[in-house]
Motif scaffolding. Sequence first.
Motif, short mmCIF file in Angstrom:
data_model
loop_
_atom_site.label_atom_id
_atom_site.label_comp_id
_atom_site.label_asym_id
_atom_site.label_seq_id
_atom_site.Cartn_x
_atom_site.Cartn_y
_atom_site.Cartn_z
N MET A 1 0.83 -1.19 0.00
CA MET A 1 0.00 0.00 0.00
C MET A 1 0.88 1.25 0.00
SD MET A 1 -3.32 -0.60 0.37
CE MET A 1 -4.38 -1.93 0.79
N ILE A 2 0.54 2.15 -0.87
CA ILE A 2 1.22 3.43 -0.96
C ILE A 2 0.17 4.51 -0.76
CG2 ILE A 2 2.54 4.95 -2.48
CD1 ILE A 2 3.58 2.41 -3.85
N VAL A 8 -5.36 5.85 -1.41
CA VAL A 8 -4.64 4.65 -1.02
C VAL A 8 -4.41 3.88 -2.32
CG1 VAL A 8 -4.74 2.51 0.28
CG2 VAL A 8 -5.79 4.58 1.21
N ILE A 9 -3.14 3.56 -2.61
CA ILE A 9 -2.79 2.94 -3.89
C ILE A 9 -2.25 1.55 -3.64
CG2 ILE A 9 -1.39 3.17 -5.96
CD1 ILE A 9 -1.24 6.19 -5.31
N GLU A 10 -2.79 0.58 -4.37
CA GLU A 10 -2.32 -0.80 -4.29
C GLU A 10 -1.85 -1.23 -5.68
OE1 GLU A 10 -3.85 -5.33 -3.41
OE2 GLU A 10 -5.17 -3.65 -2.97
N GLY A 61 -3.88 2.96 -13.59
CA GLY A 61 -4.71 2.40 -12.54
C GLY A 61 -6.16 2.76 -12.71
N GLU A 62 -6.97 2.18 -11.83
CA GLU A 62 -8.40 2.38 -11.85
C GLU A 62 -8.88 2.68 -10.44
OE1 GLU A 62 -12.20 0.06 -13.73
OE2 GLU A 62 -10.59 -1.13 -12.87
N LEU A 72 -3.09 -1.28 -12.41
CA LEU A 72 -3.32 -2.46 -13.23
C LEU A 72 -2.13 -2.85 -14.08
CD1 LEU A 72 -6.94 -1.56 -14.36
CD2 LEU A 72 -6.25 -3.03 -12.48
N THR A 73 -1.37 -1.87 -14.58
CA THR A 73 -0.19 -2.17 -15.37
C THR A 73 0.82 -1.04 -15.28
OG1 THR A 73 0.56 -2.98 -17.52
CG2 THR A 73 -1.05 -1.21 -17.55
#
Length: 77
Positions: A1-2, A8-10, A61-62, A72-73
Amino acid sequence: MIYRDRFVIEISFHARKRAMKRDISFDMVEATLKTGKIKRFGKNGFKFISKYKSGNVICIGERKIGNYIKILTIEWG
Protein backbone atom coordinates in the motif's frame (compact mmCIF):
# COMPACT_ATOMS: atom_id res chain seq x y z
CA MET A 1 0.00 0.00 0.00
CA ILE A 2 1.22 3.43 -0.96
CA TYR A 3 -0.42 6.62 0.23
CA ARG A 4 -0.64 9.84 -1.78
CA ASP A 5 -2.73 12.81 -0.74
CA ARG A 6 -6.12 11.29 0.01
CA PHE A 7 -5.62 8.14 -2.09
CA VAL A 8 -4.64 4.65 -1.02
CA ILE A 9 -2.79 2.94 -3.89
CA GLU A 10 -2.32 -0.80 -4.29
CA ILE A 11 -0.21 -2.43 -7.01
CA SER A 12 -1.69 -5.58 -8.53
CA PHE A 13 0.28 -8.78 -9.05
CA HIS A 14 -0.09 -8.33 -12.83
CA ALA A 15 1.45 -4.85 -12.63
CA ARG A 16 4.38 -6.16 -10.57
CA LYS A 17 5.02 -8.88 -13.17
CA ARG A 18 4.91 -6.33 -16.01
CA ALA A 19 7.36 -4.04 -14.21
CA MET A 20 9.81 -6.91 -13.68
CA LYS A 21 9.44 -8.02 -17.31
CA ARG A 22 10.12 -4.47 -18.55
CA ASP A 23 13.08 -3.93 -16.17
CA ILE A 24 11.41 -1.15 -14.18
CA SER A 25 12.64 -1.14 -10.59
CA PHE A 26 10.16 -0.96 -7.73
CA ASP A 27 11.90 2.20 -6.48
CA MET A 28 11.04 3.93 -9.77
CA VAL A 29 7.43 2.72 -9.53
CA GLU A 30 7.09 3.89 -5.94
CA ALA A 31 8.59 7.30 -6.76
CA THR A 32 6.25 7.64 -9.74
CA LEU A 33 3.21 6.89 -7.61
CA LYS A 34 4.27 9.27 -4.83
CA THR A 35 5.55 12.25 -6.85
CA GLY A 36 4.58 11.77 -10.50
CA LYS A 37 2.09 13.78 -12.50
CA ILE A 38 -1.50 12.49 -12.37
CA LYS A 39 -3.67 12.42 -15.48
CA ARG A 40 -7.30 11.32 -15.41
CA PHE A 41 -8.90 9.47 -18.30
CA GLY A 42 -12.34 8.01 -18.70
CA LYS A 43 -14.64 7.72 -15.73
CA ASN A 44 -12.35 5.97 -13.23
CA GLY A 45 -8.94 5.86 -14.93
CA PHE A 46 -5.68 7.34 -13.64
CA LYS A 47 -2.18 7.59 -15.12
CA PHE A 48 0.81 8.40 -12.95
CA ILE A 49 3.70 9.64 -15.11
CA SER A 50 7.35 10.40 -14.20
CA LYS A 51 10.26 11.23 -16.48
CA TYR A 52 13.59 9.46 -16.01
CA LYS A 53 16.85 9.37 -17.93
CA SER A 54 15.94 6.03 -19.49
CA GLY A 55 12.36 7.11 -20.39
CA ASN A 56 8.95 7.79 -18.88
CA VAL A 57 7.43 5.40 -16.36
CA ILE A 58 3.65 5.19 -16.68
CA CYS A 59 1.51 3.49 -14.03
CA ILE A 60 -2.06 2.93 -15.18
CA GLY A 61 -4.71 2.40 -12.54
CA GLU A 62 -8.40 2.38 -11.85
CA ARG A 63 -10.32 4.00 -9.01
CA LYS A 64 -12.32 1.44 -7.12
CA ILE A 65 -14.35 2.27 -4.01
CA GLY A 66 -13.89 5.71 -2.42
CA ASN A 67 -10.27 6.83 -2.46
CA TYR A 68 -8.80 3.42 -3.34
CA ILE A 69 -6.78 3.13 -6.58
CA LYS A 70 -5.57 -0.19 -7.96
CA ILE A 71 -2.61 -0.07 -10.36
CA LEU A 72 -3.32 -2.46 -13.23
CA THR A 73 -0.19 -2.17 -15.37
CA ILE A 74 3.17 -0.43 -15.54
CA GLU A 75 5.00 0.47 -18.74
CA TRP A 76 7.65 2.64 -20.36
CA GLY A 77 6.35 5.68 -22.22
